[in-house]
Design an enzyme around this catalytic site. Structure first.
Site, PDB file in Angstrom:
ATOM      1  N   SER A 156       0.854  -1.185   0.000  1.00  0.00           N
ATOM      2  CA  SER A 156       0.000   0.000   0.000  1.00  0.00           C
ATOM      3  C   SER A 156       0.890   1.235   0.000  1.00  0.00           C
ATOM      4  O   SER A 156       2.033   1.186   0.466  1.00  0.00           O
ATOM      5  CB  SER A 156      -0.889   0.019   1.249  1.00  0.00           C
ATOM      6  N   TYR A 179      -2.366  -1.018   9.968  1.00  0.00           N
ATOM      7  CA  TYR A 179      -2.416  -1.208   8.516  1.00  0.00           C
ATOM      8  C   TYR A 179      -1.105  -0.773   7.876  1.00  0.00           C
ATOM      9  O   TYR A 179      -0.471  -1.529   7.139  1.00  0.00           O
ATOM     10  CB  TYR A 179      -3.590  -0.426   7.917  1.00  0.00           C
TER      11      TYR A 179
END
Length: 267
Positions: A156, A179
């Site tokens: 990401s 995350y």
């Protein structure tokens, strides 16, 4: 010299895609199947797994199978590569696409840092980082035997840069530490595996930017304003990069993290 069509052809190869019944995972499975690969769809929702496998088989004429499991179940995870080989004959491509994104019953995810909790942090690392480690380890003998072994991890932008929290003001959205930390970990695991598994297995990473899925209009407006291509991404935007890394188009590429983010991280 092979043609581009020959280099991208995956006929006779088999791919295992975790999160294969999800938004991006479905696009990945379709790209691989269209190029001729047989597909093992691994996800947590049995009905979606079986539906996805059936659609791929009907639409692209490839062999498919479904694997339903929670990636926190280590025994099931490490057994899955052998299951794929037993049913589909081989394993050439592994795509670690599944991710913990706070959709479970755990709390303390998309909240201010002070309110994030350790249990949810651990769940994110278990799914986003530990499971890919265990899965690659279990798949390594089969990928080596392939002669075309390719691992593609999904990172990401937030595994590379820190969050701009002003994007989320006035919305119910957030950006949890677990995350970003887990996605940063998967990009480093990519570099580690690329060196220790070479020359038999190539290992690369794709780091998507924000994908449009009906987010709050304020967030979308702010996100697009600081993206050079002036839009959020789509699942379709990921397909070409995935096929490139899975096929012989990238036969001399390993250890890379390709940013598919509309230029987000260029600024």
């Amino acid at each position: 010299m092979k043609s581009i069509k020959e280099l991208m052809d995956l006929t006779g190869r088999t791919a295992l895609v975790t999160g294969g019944a999800g938004h991006i995972g479905t696009a990945f499975c379709e790209a691989l199947a269209e190029a001729g690969a047989h597909i093992a769809v691994l996800d947590i929702d049995e009905s979606r797994v079986q539906e996805s496998a059936a659609v791929l088989a009907e639409r692209y004429g490839v062999k498919t199978m479904g694997l339903t499991m929670d990636l926190a179940d280590e025994a099931a995870v490490v057994a899955s590569p052998e299951q794929v080989v037993d049913q589909l004959g081989r394993l050439d491509i592994l795509v670690n696409c599944a991710a913990f994104v706070g959709t479970s019953k755990l709390t303390g995810w998309g909240v201010p840092f002070e309110e994030q909790n350790v249990d949810t942090w651990r769940a994110a690392l278990e799914t986003n980082l530990t499971a890919p480690f265990a899965l690659v380890q279990a798949a390594t003998p089969y990928l080596r035997e392939s002669g075309h072994g390719s691992v593609i991890n999904i990172g990401s932008t937030y595994g590379v840069v820190g969050p701009d929290m002003s994007l989320y003001e006035g919305t119910a959205m957030g950006n949890p530490a677990g995350y970003g930390a887990s996605k940063g970990g998967i990009t480093q695991l990519t570099r580690y595996l690329a060196t220790v598994l070479a020359p038999d297995i190539r290992v690369n990473c794709i780091s998507p930017g924000g994908i449009a899925r009906g987010q709050h209009e304020k967030f979308v407006e702010r996100y697009e304003a600081r993206t050079p291509l002036n839009r959020m991404g789509t699942e379709e935007d990921m397909k070409g990069t995935l096929l490139y890394l899975a096929s012989d188009l990238s036969a001399y590429v390993t250890g890379q993290n390709l940013m598919v983010d509309g230029g987000w991280t260029a600024w």
